[in-house]
Motif scaffolding. Structure first.
Motif, PDB file in Angstrom:
ATOM      1  N   GLN A   1       0.817  -1.212   0.000  1.00  9.43           N
ATOM      2  CA  GLN A   1       0.000   0.000   0.000  1.00  9.43           C
ATOM      3  C   GLN A   1       0.851   1.262   0.000  1.00  9.43           C
ATOM      4  OE1 GLN A   1      -0.344  -2.568   2.160  1.00  9.43           O
ATOM      5  NE2 GLN A   1      -2.265  -3.501   1.465  1.00  9.43           N
ATOM      6  N   SER A   2       2.082   1.183   0.451  1.00  4.96           N
ATOM      7  CA  SER A   2       3.024   2.298   0.416  1.00  4.96           C
ATOM      8  C   SER A   2       3.781   2.346  -0.906  1.00  4.96           C
ATOM      9  CB  SER A   2       4.006   2.167   1.585  1.00  4.96           C
ATOM     10  OG  SER A   2       5.092   3.040   1.460  1.00  4.96           O
ATOM     11  N   LEU A   3       4.093   1.204  -1.444  1.00  2.00           N
ATOM     12  CA  LEU A   3       4.876   1.077  -2.674  1.00  2.00           C
ATOM     13  C   LEU A   3       4.075   1.445  -3.915  1.00  2.00           C
ATOM     14  CD1 LEU A   3       7.528  -0.097  -4.046  1.00  2.00           C
ATOM     15  CD2 LEU A   3       6.299  -2.293  -4.105  1.00  2.00           C
ATOM     16  N   ARG A   4       2.805   1.113  -3.921  1.00  2.00           N
ATOM     17  CA  ARG A   4       1.981   1.249  -5.120  1.00  2.00           C
ATOM     18  C   ARG A   4       1.537   2.698  -5.316  1.00  2.00           C
ATOM     19  NH1 ARG A   4      -0.615  -2.522  -7.973  1.00  2.00           N
ATOM     20  NH2 ARG A   4      -0.222  -4.090  -6.370  1.00  2.00           N
ATOM     21  N   MET A   5       1.739   3.206  -6.510  1.00  2.00           N
ATOM     22  CA  MET A   5       1.275   4.545  -6.890  1.00  2.00           C
ATOM     23  C   MET A   5       0.040   4.416  -7.774  1.00  2.00           C
ATOM     24  SD  MET A   5       4.907   6.240  -8.068  1.00  2.00           S
ATOM     25  CE  MET A   5       4.433   7.967  -8.006  1.00  2.00           C
ATOM     26  N   PRO A   6      -0.969   5.260  -7.543  1.00  2.36           N
ATOM     27  CA  PRO A   6      -2.035   5.315  -8.538  1.00  2.36           C
ATOM     28  C   PRO A   6      -1.514   5.986  -9.810  1.00  2.36           C
ATOM     29  CG  PRO A   6      -2.341   7.052  -6.916  1.00  2.36           C
ATOM     30  CD  PRO A   6      -1.164   6.229  -6.453  1.00  2.36           C
ATOM     31  N   PHE A   7      -2.023   5.583 -10.933  1.00  6.76           N
ATOM     32  CA  PHE A   7      -1.688   6.260 -12.187  1.00  6.76           C
ATOM     33  C   PHE A   7      -2.866   6.081 -13.136  1.00  6.76           C
ATOM     34  CE2 PHE A   7       0.088   7.228 -16.272  1.00  6.76           C
ATOM     35  CZ  PHE A   7       1.087   8.168 -16.022  1.00  6.76           C
ATOM     36  N   ILE A   8      -3.530   7.195 -13.433  1.00  8.89           N
ATOM     37  CA  ILE A   8      -4.666   7.231 -14.351  1.00  8.89           C
ATOM     38  C   ILE A   8      -4.350   8.270 -15.416  1.00  8.89           C
ATOM     39  CG2 ILE A   8      -7.122   7.756 -14.572  1.00  8.89           C
ATOM     40  CD1 ILE A   8      -7.409   6.951 -11.593  1.00  8.89           C
ATOM     41  N   ILE A   9      -4.627   7.949 -16.676  1.00 11.35           N
ATOM     42  CA  ILE A   9      -4.318   8.877 -17.759  1.00 11.35           C
ATOM     43  C   ILE A   9      -5.450   8.863 -18.788  1.00 11.35           C
ATOM     44  CG2 ILE A   9      -2.886   7.113 -18.903  1.00 11.35           C
ATOM     45  CD1 ILE A   9      -1.172   9.480 -19.987  1.00 11.35           C
ATOM     46  N   ARG A  10      -5.855  10.051 -19.209  1.00  5.99           N
ATOM     47  CA  ARG A  10      -6.926  10.195 -20.197  1.00  5.99           C
ATOM     48  C   ARG A  10      -6.420  10.998 -21.390  1.00  5.99           C
ATOM     49  NH1 ARG A  10     -10.706  13.756 -22.217  1.00  5.99           N
ATOM     50  NH2 ARG A  10     -12.865  12.992 -22.444  1.00  5.99           N
ATOM     51  N   TYR A  11      -6.564  10.447 -22.568  1.00  6.09           N
ATOM     52  CA  TYR A  11      -6.259  11.157 -23.819  1.00  6.09           C
ATOM     53  C   TYR A  11      -6.937  10.387 -24.947  1.00  6.09           C
ATOM     54  CZ  TYR A  11      -3.600  13.456 -27.564  1.00  6.09           C
ATOM     55  OH  TYR A  11      -3.237  14.174 -28.687  1.00  6.09           O
ATOM     56  N   PRO A  12      -8.199  10.718 -25.226  1.00  6.51           N
ATOM     57  CA  PRO A  12      -8.980   9.908 -26.177  1.00  6.51           C
ATOM     58  C   PRO A  12      -8.397   9.841 -27.577  1.00  6.51           C
ATOM     59  CG  PRO A  12     -10.138  11.951 -25.608  1.00  6.51           C
ATOM     60  CD  PRO A  12      -8.984  11.833 -24.672  1.00  6.51           C
ATOM     61  N   GLU A  13      -7.507  10.762 -27.928  1.00 11.20           N
ATOM     62  CA  GLU A  13      -6.867  10.735 -29.245  1.00 11.20           C
ATOM     63  C   GLU A  13      -6.123   9.421 -29.486  1.00 11.20           C
ATOM     64  OE1 GLU A  13      -5.466  12.025 -32.977  1.00 11.20           O
ATOM     65  OE2 GLU A  13      -7.001  12.926 -31.687  1.00 11.20           O
ATOM     66  N   SER A  14      -5.491   8.869 -28.425  1.00 13.44           N
ATOM     67  CA  SER A  14      -4.678   7.666 -28.657  1.00 13.44           C
ATOM     68  C   SER A  14      -4.763   6.614 -27.541  1.00 13.44           C
ATOM     69  CB  SER A  14      -3.208   8.057 -28.846  1.00 13.44           C
ATOM     70  OG  SER A  14      -2.674   8.617 -27.660  1.00 13.44           O
ATOM     71  N   ILE A  15      -5.422   6.923 -26.437  1.00 12.08           N
ATOM     72  CA  ILE A  15      -5.496   5.969 -25.325  1.00 12.08           C
ATOM     73  C   ILE A  15      -6.904   5.382 -25.263  1.00 12.08           C
ATOM     74  CG2 ILE A  15      -5.321   5.675 -22.822  1.00 12.08           C
ATOM     75  CD1 ILE A  15      -3.262   7.909 -22.795  1.00 12.08           C
ATOM     76  N   PRO A  16      -7.061   4.080 -25.497  1.00  7.48           N
ATOM     77  CA  PRO A  16      -8.397   3.475 -25.452  1.00  7.48           C
ATOM     78  C   PRO A  16      -9.040   3.648 -24.078  1.00  7.48           C
ATOM     79  CG  PRO A  16      -6.803   1.982 -26.465  1.00  7.48           C
ATOM     80  CD  PRO A  16      -6.015   3.108 -25.875  1.00  7.48           C
ATOM     81  N   ALA A  17     -10.328   3.876 -24.059  1.00  7.31           N
ATOM     82  CA  ALA A  17     -11.054   4.091 -22.810  1.00  7.31           C
ATOM     83  C   ALA A  17     -11.228   2.782 -22.047  1.00  7.31           C
ATOM     84  CB  ALA A  17     -12.420   4.710 -23.100  1.00  7.31           C
ATOM     85  N   GLY A  18     -11.141   2.886 -20.728  1.00  9.53           N
ATOM     86  CA  GLY A  18     -11.442   1.757 -19.851  1.00  9.53           C
ATOM     87  C   GLY A  18     -10.350   0.718 -19.739  1.00  9.53           C
ATOM     88  N   GLU A  19      -9.144   1.027 -20.180  1.00 11.42           N
ATOM     89  CA  GLU A  19      -8.047   0.059 -20.123  1.00 11.42           C
ATOM     90  C   GLU A  19      -7.516  -0.080 -18.692  1.00 11.42           C
ATOM     91  OE1 GLU A  19      -8.266  -1.389 -23.609  1.00 11.42           O
ATOM     92  OE2 GLU A  19      -6.245  -1.707 -22.836  1.00 11.42           O
ATOM     93  N   ARG A  20      -7.246  -1.298 -18.267  1.00 11.60           N
ATOM     94  CA  ARG A  20      -6.538  -1.593 -17.017  1.00 11.60           C
ATOM     95  C   ARG A  20      -5.280  -2.360 -17.403  1.00 11.60           C
ATOM     96  NH1 ARG A  20      -9.783  -0.825 -12.431  1.00 11.60           N
ATOM     97  NH2 ARG A  20      -8.442  -2.167 -11.178  1.00 11.60           N
ATOM     98  N   LEU A  21      -4.138  -1.735 -17.259  1.00 13.48           N
ATOM     99  CA  LEU A  21      -2.882  -2.271 -17.788  1.00 13.48           C
ATOM    100  C   LEU A  21      -1.995  -2.737 -16.650  1.00 13.48           C
ATOM    101  CD1 LEU A  21      -2.334   0.599 -20.380  1.00 13.48           C
ATOM    102  CD2 LEU A  21      -3.267  -1.683 -20.819  1.00 13.48           C
TER     103      LEU A  21
END
Length: 483
Positions: free
Chosen positions: A324-344
């Motif tokens: 829980q300390s090590l993990r960083m959240p990372f969310i990115i939105r850019y509909p031009e090239s990033i598919p919506a709803g992806e969990r990578l």
């Protein structure tokens, strides 16, 4: 800037939003135990409309080193910021310099925490150190030498830092000098860093609600060092020197169980009230971009400078290599090239952030940056065969503030090896109070909550040997050495 002017540059705007200590388990989209409380509707929207990383990690879970890694693209032992005492001078604020060279107008607003003037940015308005939660003082560029140009953001009614920081960013977006250029804005909230002072409008949020508890708040299992008490500050009375019950003014005469339960509830409610203020202010930024037609031409990133322990294993704060300390959240939105709803689920860490942002800006990663761009995977391409299968971690600030021994380690997708070497070495601010060294090993595929340290289990001896060899290889790769 107008959408048309920006389109002519063929470069998207970039809005990089970072909070302080916002653990991924405090974001609804990460589907942790707190998601039932709907803590982050705006961030959940960004995740639905963009991509979310499930294996993004910090390389040193403490504020200043993490920010230094992000601005330089280098590990702490390379950029020299190993503890809270470090700083990054203007000439080494590489990300800002390279964005400016690529044609961006650059700005840094909010929590900076790198001591030196953020001189590489075209515009800055930053908090001194941690800054105040209410009516904060800001440092700006002005006629006097840094850091003497200051103003206080106040009014008849007190102004919360999350609101003030957003007000400043919005004003800059509306009035900036170079609207013929795309913008690169680093918008950094102070919240939800302790001591968790929320805006008054959230005082009753979650009133009457019982916040879900982690099982490990009550059960240690085989977690931590074998045959000795846990290190680290606590929710309950375990750590008599510093614990959350004391921070939250819980009645010390309560039984150990009642004290811990009350401390946890107060802790989480204050934390989540600060989180809601962050989330609501992000909605203000999105509303502005939508009103100007820039929303879909702006890469929007949300992250935190590290994770945070929210009662797991009876821990508070960060610093640990635990999940829980090590993990960083990372969310990115850019509909031009990033598919919506992806969990990578590829492995990334904060040393990779600068190369990735630069890649979106059309800039090749300079050789002195140690990270690697993960833009191709965000754009839907498969993870390259030579992509790292493990992330390296090192915490240097031995036993300072929260009683965490210095340690280092390696994490793959399903295994974790940690070596608590327990020496201050020459790390600025570390306490000269060596602790006995020990190892921990967790099989995350079977034990994602890290309840069973397998370091002495003979069934895992060969696996642990392989992981130790992998750790040595990773340290050599990044240029660090065993203490």
């Amino acid at each position: 800037m107008s959408f048309q002017a920006n389109a002519e540059t063929d470069k998207p705007n970039i809005l990089y939003i970072m909070s302080d200590d916002h653990a991924s388990q405090g974001i609804g989209a990460y589907q942790g135990r707190l998601s039932v409380l709907d803590p982050t509707p705006t961030l959940d929207r960004l995740a639905r409309e963009g991509a979310l990383l499930t294996n993004c990690f910090v390389t040193n879970s403490i504020c200043t080193p993490s920010r230094a890694a992000i601005i330089t693209g280098q590990y702490a032992h390379v950029n020299g910021v190993t503890t809270l005492n470090g700083k990054i001078e203007g000439e080494r604020q590489f990300l800002a310099h390279l964005m400016k060279d690529a044609g961006y107008e650059t700005a840094m607003v909010g929590k900076w925490h790198l001591k030196a003037e953020p001189a590489a940015f075209d515009f800055y308005t930053v908090l001194p150190g941690q800054g105040f939660y209410f009516n904060p003082i800001f440092r700006v560029r002005g006629p006097k030498p840094w850091p003497e140009n200051e103003f206080r953001f106040n009014s008849y009614d007190s102004v919360h830092s999350s609101d003030a920081i957003t007000n400043i960013s919005l004003k800059w977006l509306k009035t900036r000098n170079q609207k013929d250029k795309p913008f690169f804005l680093m918008h950094h909230f102070k919240a939800p860093h302790d001591n968790f002072e929320n805006a008054e409008r959230y005082d009753w949020l979650y009133s009457g609600v019982t916040i879900p508890e982690p099982k490990s708040l009550w059960e240690r299992g085989n977690h931590g060092p074998h045959g000795q008490p846990q290190y680290g500050t606590s929710v309950g009375k375990r750590n008599e020197r510093r614990n959350m019950g004391d921070h939250m003014f819980v009645d010390d005469s309560l039984s150990d169980e009642a004290y811990k339960r009350e401390a946890y509830q107060r802790y989480l409610k204050k934390f989540l009230r600060c989180v809601r203020g962050v989330d609501d202010n992000i909605a203000r930024l999105l509303d502005h971009l939508e009103s100007t037609g820039e929303l879909d031409n702006t890469i929007i990133v949300y992250t935190a400078d590290q994770g945070f322990m929210l009662g797991e294993h009876d821990y508070i704060d960060k610093r640990w290599m635990y999940e829980q300390s090590l993990r960083m959240p990372f969310i990115i939105r850019y509909p031009e090239s990033i598919p919506a709803g992806e969990r990578l689920d590829f492995i990334a860490n904060n040393v990779d952030f600068a190369p990735t942002l630069l890649d979106f800006a059309g800039v090749d990663k300079p050789d002195f940056m140690q990270g690697r761009s993960f833009k191709p995977m965000l754009n839907g391409q498969p993870t390259p065969d030579d992509w790292p299968t493990a992330t390296y971690y090192r915490y240097w600030m031995h036993m300072a503030h929260h009683d965490n021994p210095a340690h280092l380690g390696i994490r793959t997708k399903d295994r974790k090896l940690i070596y608590f070497y327990g020496k201050p070495l020459d790390a600025p601010g570390a306490l000269d109070k060596p602790t006995d060294p020990y190892w921990e090993y967790y099989d995350l595929s079977e034990d994602p909550e890290e309840m069973n340290n397998l370091i002495e289990d003979p069934a895992y001896a060969d696996e642990i040997k392989q992981m130790k060899a992998m750790l040595e290889e990773k340290m050599a790769e990044v240029g660090d050495k065993m203490p």
